[in-house]
Design a protein around this motif. Structure first.
Motif: not given
Length: 81
Positions: A6-11, A46-62, A15-19
């Protein structure tokens, strides 16, 4: 025996694609892995910026690069009073 990968792509802000991917037993294990990753990213934000965007996501592909799961940061934890 075949172990799926499985590949875990950070959005998030970037954009960080898991290769490389991770070999896991099944989609349930992939969801748990994504939850751990999302929680770690939320804490780092939260530690680095004091905030978080809850709409950010991880997309998992097979192995076939088909999306099997999208997990928003919002889904990674519960906020209580």
């Amino acid at each position: 025996m075949f172990t799926p990968r499985f590949y875990f792509h950070i959005r998030n802000d970037l954009t960080a694609d898991d290769e490389e991917g991770v070999e896991l037993a099944d989609e349930t294990a992939a969801k748990e892995h994504a939850l751990e990753g999302a929680r770690s990213l939320v804490c780092a934000s939260i530690h680095e910026h004091g905030s978080v965007n809850l709409d950010h996501r991880i997309e998992v592909t097979n192995d076939q690069h088909q999306r099997v799961l999208t997990l928003t940061f919002r889904e990674a934890f519960t906020i209580t009073n």
